[in-house]
Design a protein around this motif. Structure first.
Motif, mmCIF file in Angstrom:
data_model
loop_
_atom_site.group_PDB
_atom_site.id
_atom_site.type_symbol
_atom_site.label_atom_id
_atom_site.label_comp_id
_atom_site.label_asym_id
_atom_site.label_seq_id
_atom_site.Cartn_x
_atom_site.Cartn_y
_atom_site.Cartn_z
ATOM 1 N N PHE A 104 0.833 -1.193 0.000
ATOM 2 C CA PHE A 104 0.000 0.000 0.000
ATOM 3 C C PHE A 104 0.871 1.248 0.000
ATOM 4 O O PHE A 104 2.071 1.198 0.263
ATOM 5 N N CYS A 105 0.233 2.374 -0.286
ATOM 6 C CA CYS A 105 0.868 3.681 -0.142
ATOM 7 C C CYS A 105 -0.026 4.537 0.739
ATOM 8 O O CYS A 105 -1.245 4.571 0.541
ATOM 9 N N ARG A 106 0.556 5.212 1.695
ATOM 10 C CA ARG A 106 -0.189 6.103 2.579
ATOM 11 C C ARG A 106 0.191 7.536 2.234
ATOM 12 O O ARG A 106 1.371 7.893 2.255
ATOM 13 N N VAL A 107 -0.807 8.338 1.907
ATOM 14 C CA VAL A 107 -0.553 9.718 1.501
ATOM 15 C C VAL A 107 -1.172 10.661 2.522
ATOM 16 O O VAL A 107 -2.217 10.366 3.112
ATOM 17 N N ARG A 108 -0.512 11.809 2.708
ATOM 18 C CA ARG A 108 -0.910 12.759 3.744
ATOM 19 C C ARG A 108 -0.946 14.175 3.163
ATOM 20 O O ARG A 108 -0.749 14.366 1.971
ATOM 21 N N ARG A 109 -1.171 15.132 4.030
ATOM 22 C CA ARG A 109 -1.245 16.539 3.665
ATOM 23 C C ARG A 109 -0.097 16.929 2.725
ATOM 24 O O ARG A 109 1.074 16.675 2.995
ATOM 25 N N GLY A 110 -0.450 17.523 1.573
ATOM 26 C CA GLY A 110 0.550 17.959 0.606
ATOM 27 C C GLY A 110 0.916 16.923 -0.427
ATOM 28 O O GLY A 110 1.576 17.243 -1.421
ATOM 29 N N ASP A 111 0.507 15.662 -0.211
ATOM 30 C CA ASP A 111 0.811 14.612 -1.176
ATOM 31 C C ASP A 111 -0.217 14.617 -2.309
ATOM 32 O O ASP A 111 -1.379 14.980 -2.121
ATOM 33 N N ILE A 112 0.229 14.186 -3.463
ATOM 34 C CA ILE A 112 -0.663 13.872 -4.563
ATOM 35 C C ILE A 112 -0.322 12.463 -5.028
ATOM 36 O O ILE A 112 0.850 12.101 -5.126
ATOM 37 N N GLN A 113 -1.351 11.643 -5.226
ATOM 38 C CA GLN A 113 -1.136 10.316 -5.779
ATOM 39 C C GLN A 113 -1.860 10.219 -7.113
ATOM 40 O O GLN A 113 -2.877 10.873 -7.338
ATOM 41 N N PHE A 114 -1.315 9.401 -7.996
ATOM 42 C CA PHE A 114 -1.762 9.387 -9.382
ATOM 43 C C PHE A 114 -1.808 7.962 -9.907
ATOM 44 O O PHE A 114 -0.885 7.174 -9.684
ATOM 45 N N THR A 115 -2.888 7.628 -10.594
ATOM 46 C CA THR A 115 -3.036 6.315 -11.206
ATOM 47 C C THR A 115 -3.464 6.463 -12.654
ATOM 48 O O THR A 115 -4.459 7.146 -12.939
ATOM 49 N N ARG A 151 -0.328 2.484 -14.200
ATOM 50 C CA ARG A 151 0.852 3.001 -13.499
ATOM 51 C C ARG A 151 0.405 3.772 -12.273
ATOM 52 O O ARG A 151 -0.641 4.424 -12.282
ATOM 53 N N TYR A 152 1.194 3.709 -11.223
ATOM 54 C CA TYR A 152 0.928 4.477 -9.997
ATOM 55 C C TYR A 152 2.140 5.347 -9.689
ATOM 56 O O TYR A 152 3.288 4.927 -9.876
ATOM 57 N N ALA A 153 1.885 6.573 -9.227
ATOM 58 C CA ALA A 153 2.971 7.477 -8.821
ATOM 59 C C ALA A 153 2.466 8.371 -7.710
ATOM 60 O O ALA A 153 1.258 8.552 -7.521
ATOM 61 N N ARG A 154 3.386 8.928 -6.965
ATOM 62 C CA ARG A 154 3.029 9.886 -5.920
ATOM 63 C C ARG A 154 4.136 10.921 -5.798
ATOM 64 O O ARG A 154 5.291 10.687 -6.172
ATOM 65 N N ALA A 155 3.771 12.088 -5.271
ATOM 66 C CA ALA A 155 4.738 13.165 -5.073
ATOM 67 C C ALA A 155 4.250 14.044 -3.930
ATOM 68 O O ALA A 155 3.078 13.996 -3.538
ATOM 69 N N THR A 156 5.133 14.849 -3.414
ATOM 70 C CA THR A 156 4.823 15.743 -2.289
ATOM 71 C C THR A 156 5.237 17.160 -2.643
ATOM 72 O O THR A 156 6.287 17.379 -3.256
ATOM 73 N N SER A 157 4.401 18.117 -2.260
ATOM 74 C CA SER A 157 4.750 19.539 -2.399
ATOM 75 C C SER A 157 4.592 20.189 -1.040
ATOM 76 O O SER A 157 3.627 19.921 -0.316
ATOM 77 N N SER A 158 5.526 21.038 -0.685
ATOM 78 C CA SER A 158 5.510 21.645 0.647
ATOM 79 C C SER A 158 4.617 22.878 0.680
ATOM 80 O O SER A 158 4.463 23.588 -0.319
ATOM 81 N N ASP A 159 4.043 23.145 1.850
ATOM 82 C CA ASP A 159 3.277 24.371 2.024
ATOM 83 C C ASP A 159 4.162 25.593 1.813
ATOM 84 O O ASP A 159 3.708 26.616 1.273
ATOM 85 N N ALA A 160 5.424 25.495 2.227
ATOM 86 C CA ALA A 160 6.339 26.639 2.076
ATOM 87 C C ALA A 160 6.497 27.008 0.601
ATOM 88 O O ALA A 160 6.442 28.192 0.234
ATOM 89 N N ASP A 161 6.678 26.007 -0.263
ATOM 90 C CA ASP A 161 6.800 26.289 -1.700
ATOM 91 C C ASP A 161 5.504 26.865 -2.255
ATOM 92 O O ASP A 161 5.515 27.803 -3.062
ATOM 93 N N LYS A 162 4.374 26.313 -1.826
ATOM 94 C CA LYS A 162 3.089 26.775 -2.358
ATOM 95 C C LYS A 162 2.724 28.158 -1.843
ATOM 96 O O LYS A 162 1.883 28.831 -2.448
#
Length: 289
Positions: A104-115, A151-162
């Motif tokens: 499994f993948c667990r995603v949290r605040r700031g994460d984006i998951q993609f299928t 395909r599955y992918a995930r990434a994270t973006s920080s609140d500071a960058d946004k």
């Protein structure tokens, strides 16, 4: 009318016009026709087909179900979401001998998951947290080709960058609709650091402080079609205190939960988004041909 995009039309999609259902375990709003809610005025916008704003209670979620021929992604606003799918070795198998981290993948605040559902994928989405609900956007895009390899992918973006400006999260697969098998395997995006999507489509997010303004460059210098359209969404994260204005137009002030259809724009145009509420506004931009 003020603003710089005088050639553009901006039509608001008010939160109250969205489909809404509260199932107890799931409280969901549909910006486009979905499940049991259908509105002929809101079926899709370019490649954008689904935008649901979901809250799932602890210990509940969506059991395993199939998808085909959509690009499906989740942007987590708060809480955490546990994802399993058939692209993960052993996913969904209760007697698998694979390590739990592979299942499994667990995603949290700031994460984006993609299928990429493509030729077919089965997945589940659960809130495994003991106490906190998860709040996220579920978005689907129509791919430029059917039957793609899942395909599955995930990434994270920080609140500071946004908080410094819009951060691109998804961009078209390099090679486009005619990508080779090698380009598919490499999954290189047009914008480095983003996730590659099989559509002429860019997603970005920004967090705008009250009184501040961000500029979105239409097309993000990463897309093929010159004539474009942009959907802007303001999630419900600040108890109604966040508010934005598009292109300086007083008639284009958005409240939490509202969306906006921006049409008649071209690649390279600048869309100004101002935060005019009492709390910072987390804004999602979906730019499509």
């Amino acid at each position: 009318m003020s603003g710089t995009l005088r050639h553009a039309t901006i039509k608001l999609h008010r939160s109250a016009a969205r489909g809404h259902a509260n199932h107890g375990w799931l409280d969901t709003y549909h910006s486009f026709s979905f499940a049991g809610w259908y509105n002929p005025d809101f079926t899709h916008f370019g490649a954008l087909r689904v935008l649901n704003e979901d809250r799932v209670q602890p210990g509940t979620g969506f059991p395993a179900h199939p998808h085909r021929d959509f690009e499906i992604f989740s942007y987590i606003l708060s809480g955490e979401l546990t994802h399993t799918d058939s692209t993960h070795t052993g996913a969904g198998s209760s007697n698998s001998d694979k390590p739990e981290s592979e299942l499994f993948c667990r995603v949290r605040r700031g994460d984006i998951q993609f299928t990429t559902a493509g030729s077919g994928v089965t997945h589940s989405e659960f809130n495994r947290h003991a106490r906190e609900p998860v709040h996220f956007l579920q978005i689907w895009a129509i791919p430029w080709k059917r039957g793609l390899p899942p395909r599955y992918a995930r990434a994270t973006s920080s609140d500071a960058d946004k908080r410094r400006g819009f951060v691109s999260l998804l961009s078209p697969l390099r090679g486009g609709a005619d990508a080779t098998a090698a380009q598919e395997r490499a999954a290189a995006p047009s914008i480095p650091g983003t996730i590659a999507i099989h559509a002429d489509f860019v997603m970005a997010a920004g967090i705008i402080a009250p009184g501040a303004r961000f500029e979105w460059t239409v097309g993000a210098e990463a897309t093929e079609a010159v004539q474009r359209k942009v959907y802007v969404h303001l999630p419900m994260t600040k108890g109604g205190k966040a508010k934005i204005r598009l292109d300086g137009r007083e008639e284009s002030v958005m409240m939490e939960g509202d969306g906006a259809f921006v049409e008649g724009v071209s690649a390279g145009d600048k869309l100004v988004v101002e935060s005019v509420g009492d709390a910072e506004a987390e804004v999602v931009v979906l730019d499509t041909a």
